[in-house]
Design an enzyme around this catalytic site. Structure first.
Site, short mmCIF file in Angstrom:
data_model
loop_
_atom_site.label_atom_id
_atom_site.label_comp_id
_atom_site.label_asym_id
_atom_site.label_seq_id
_atom_site.Cartn_x
_atom_site.Cartn_y
_atom_site.Cartn_z
N ARG A 1 2.61 -2.24 8.04
CA ARG A 1 3.70 -2.87 7.30
C ARG A 1 4.82 -3.25 8.26
O ARG A 1 4.96 -2.70 9.34
CB ARG A 1 4.27 -1.92 6.24
CG ARG A 1 3.38 -1.72 5.03
CD ARG A 1 4.02 -0.75 4.05
NE ARG A 1 4.40 0.50 4.70
CZ ARG A 1 5.60 0.79 5.16
NH1 ARG A 1 6.58 -0.07 5.03
NH2 ARG A 1 5.84 1.94 5.75
N HIS B 1 5.62 9.48 -4.12
CA HIS B 1 4.71 9.17 -3.01
C HIS B 1 4.04 10.48 -2.62
O HIS B 1 4.50 11.21 -1.76
CB HIS B 1 5.52 8.59 -1.85
CG HIS B 1 4.68 8.09 -0.72
ND1 HIS B 1 5.04 8.22 0.59
CD2 HIS B 1 3.49 7.44 -0.71
CE1 HIS B 1 4.10 7.69 1.37
NE2 HIS B 1 3.16 7.20 0.60
N LYS C 1 -1.32 15.66 4.05
CA LYS C 1 -1.32 15.35 2.61
C LYS C 1 -2.74 15.11 2.08
O LYS C 1 -3.15 15.70 1.08
CB LYS C 1 -0.44 14.10 2.39
CG LYS C 1 -0.11 13.79 0.96
CD LYS C 1 0.92 12.67 0.87
CE LYS C 1 0.47 11.41 1.56
NZ LYS C 1 0.96 10.17 0.99
N THR C 2 -3.48 14.23 2.76
CA THR C 2 -4.84 13.91 2.30
C THR C 2 -5.77 15.10 2.51
O THR C 2 -6.54 15.47 1.62
CB THR C 2 -5.38 12.68 3.06
OG1 THR C 2 -4.46 11.60 2.86
CG2 THR C 2 -6.72 12.25 2.53
N ARG D 1 -7.71 1.81 9.19
CA ARG D 1 -7.72 2.31 7.81
C ARG D 1 -9.00 1.93 7.07
O ARG D 1 -9.71 1.02 7.47
CB ARG D 1 -6.52 1.75 7.03
CG ARG D 1 -5.21 2.42 7.43
CD ARG D 1 -4.11 2.12 6.45
NE ARG D 1 -2.91 2.83 6.81
CZ ARG D 1 -2.44 3.91 6.18
NH1 ARG D 1 -3.11 4.42 5.17
NH2 ARG D 1 -1.32 4.48 6.56
N ASP E 1 -2.12 9.17 -3.21
CA ASP E 1 -0.94 8.53 -2.60
C ASP E 1 0.23 8.23 -3.54
O ASP E 1 1.37 8.36 -3.14
CB ASP E 1 -1.38 7.24 -1.91
CG ASP E 1 -0.35 6.72 -0.92
OD1 ASP E 1 0.20 7.54 -0.17
OD2 ASP E 1 -0.09 5.51 -0.89
N LYS F 1 1.94 -1.70 -1.36
CA LYS F 1 3.27 -1.08 -1.34
C LYS F 1 4.31 -1.94 -2.05
O LYS F 1 5.32 -1.44 -2.50
CB LYS F 1 3.70 -0.79 0.10
CG LYS F 1 2.88 0.33 0.77
CD LYS F 1 2.92 1.64 -0.02
CE LYS F 1 2.29 2.78 0.77
NZ LYS F 1 2.06 3.99 -0.03
N SER G 1 3.14 10.76 7.09
CA SER G 1 1.90 10.62 7.84
C SER G 1 1.74 11.75 8.86
O SER G 1 2.68 12.09 9.57
CB SER G 1 1.93 9.27 8.56
OG SER G 1 0.68 8.98 9.06
#
Length: 533
Positions: A51, A211, A233-234, A314, A248, A192, A229
């Site tokens: 982004r 988020h 989290k994942t 990704r 997410d 996003k 990041s």
């Protein structure tokens, strides 16, 4: 015959709601992608592999003027400039083949938002097919969009004329309900953009947008995982004993339903191995979309350790590529909220329980640390703060989201925990990273209620409540000072980090309640430590 005239798009070559097989074929035929040995479509997003936050704008008008928290993150754009730029983009698309995908966001039907996406590239339509909720044929028959995404990667703006900063842009117009993306092929701008729109719209319906990732236990309890990041989290939400709600973006309703905004996952794949991330690894198959990866020489086998295009390689895939999911993506009864931070200074406890005021403070702070090697020129850990663990996507003042979270805590009795997945026994380069098995043990203990009646002690610098015992975790690591050989160095480093928190929070102080302000570290560099220890 269907056309796009009402949007000003005069194209006569329109591909409506193609299947992913058809979109794959279009991508291959146009020489815009390849097929990896796993059967996955792989594409390159071009110049932009992430982004571009400085090129994200919100149209400033009657709807947004007084509500948006304007500044470096939410940059204003004039309505008349938007209209002129939009007309140029749709003119540009007029002689192109375009791809239309109709989908939706928000798995709770009470809040569902229909999204029509018009894209220049077939693989962009493939991406939104993965990431937005897929609708049944009966729902598509009389489809009316609530929001329109117009995506034209090949269109380059002229900053001098178009009032953009550069040739690329991502602009939200809340009056016209349009997300306009141009000059960048990075697919995350579409995802996003809609997330940012929901973050503005849902609080008006008493829904807290978040988020975070979310999963559901066998007893029906929901857990939420916030983190920037690299904080886990994942990894930590993928729990074989719990069903995944989403990875997410979620909403928390006034009647305590947690719902996924999306129909898919968008995961980083740099350094991916089957051992480390088995769920993500197995999800990379036909129907998934790989971005900016590199093949091993002479093969179609992906080299996940090759970052020569970008560190931000990704994959997007539909959520049903994960076996252990709940459908539809809804949970109730939120019991535990985890804020994940990778503290590279090694001074935060590995687990601590937060009061409502502390939870709001740490939510608004959104702390983690960048470590040496992640960016050019970084040789020492650097604190990084991102409000609400997702500042680039939050149009309102962070205190609005934090107060909603604090109210939810008080209403539901949900527990909020700060989990340090970073260093212990010294900063990065001196201490060691806290073992993943210990972090998993702490989270499991919390989810099983084993820390509910535990005795806690207060950390004298940060004011955090730290359990004195945690099954499966060596007790000596629970108090971070114990793990440092040089206690004086620990105190000095901890006070420096506390000072960074205070400095970062100054910009929020005006919009924050006293309870939130008092949720920060107890001491600062300007305070004498003796009376606290």
């Amino acid at each position: 015959m269907k056309n796009l005239n009402k949007y000003g798009i005069k194209s006569e070559n329109i591909q409506w709601q193609l299947s992913k097989d058809q979109l794959t074929q279009e991508t291959i035929d146009k020489k815009m992608g390849t097929i990896a040995d796993s059967g996955t479509l792989a594409i390159n997003t071009g110049k932009f592999t992430g982004r571009s936050p400085q090129d994200r704008f919100i149209v400033k008008d009657a709807i947004t003027e007084n509500d948006v928290w304007w500044g470096k993150i939410n940059i204003p754009f004039a309505s008349e400039d938007f209209d002129k730029l939009y007309d140029k983009v749709v003119d540009y698309l007029g002689d192109k083949e375009v791809y239309v995908h109709d989908g939706a966001v928000c798995a709770d039907s009470r809040y569902q938002v229909n999204v029509r996406t018009v894209t220049e590239y077939p693989w962009s339509a493939f991406f939104v097919n993965n990431m937005f909720l897929r609708l049944k044929d009966s729902e598509l028959e009389n489809f009316e969009e609530d929001w329109l995404v117009v995506d034209a990667p090949g269109f380059l703006a002229d900053p001098a004329v178009d009032k953009t900063r550069a040739s690329n842009f991502a602009i939200l117009n809340f009056t016209k309900k349009i997300a306009l993306v141009g000059g960048t092929g990075y697919t995350g701008e579409m995802k996003k953009g809609i997330f940012s729109a929901l973050n503005f719209l849902l609080p008006k319906q008493d829904v807290l947008p978040m988020h975070c990732s979310a999963n559901l236990g066998e007893g029906g309890d929901t857990a939420l995982f916030f983190g920037l990041s690299g904080t886990g989290k994942t990894t930590l939400s993928a729990d074989p004993n719990r069903k995944l709600i989403g990875d997410d973006e979620h909403g928390w309703t006034k009647d305590d339903v947690i719902f996924n905004f999306e129909g898919g996952c968008y995961a980083k794949v740099i350094d991916l191995t089957e051992e480390k991330e088995p769920d993500i690894y197995k999800a990379i198959k036909k129907g998934a979309l790989l971005e900016n990866i590199v093949y091993k020489e002479g093969t179609s086998e992906v080299d996940y350790f090759d970052a020569s295009i970008t560190q931000n390689t990704r994959v997007s895939y539909p959520i049903d590529h994960i076996n252990n999911i709940i459908e539809p993506s809804l949970g109730k009864n939120p019991k535990n909220v985890f804020f994940l931070t990778c503290d590279a200074f090694g001074v935060l406890p590995p687990v601590s329980k937060l009061t409502p005021g502390q939870a709001a403070y740490h939510f608004m702070s959104g702390y983690t640390a960048k470590v040496a090697g992640t960016e050019a020129g970084i040789t020492e850990p650097v604190p990084a703060f991102s409000a609400c663990f997702g500042a680039p996507f939050m149009p309102l003042h962070p205190a609005k989201y934090a107060e909603m979270l604090s109210d939810k805590m008080k209403e539901t009795g949900v527990n909020v925990w700060l989990i340090n997945t970073g260093w212990s026994g010294g900063k990065y380069g001196v201490g060691n990273r806290i073992k993943l098995k210990y972090t998993r043990a702490m989270i499991t203990d919390i989810l099983e209620g084993k820390l509910d009646d535990m005795e806690y002690s207060m950390n004298p610098i940060f004011g955090l409540h730290v359990p004195k015992y945690c099954p499966g975790v060596p007790s000596e690591i629970l108090d971070p000072m114990n793990t440092w050989v040089d206690k004086g160095q620990y105190i000095k480093t901890a006070i420096q980090l506390a000072h960074s928190f205070h400095l970062n929070f100054e910009k929020f102080a005006n919009g924050s309640s006293q309870e939130i302000i008092e949720g920060g570290p107890l001491i600062d560099e300007h305070h004498h430590l003796g009376e606290h220890v």
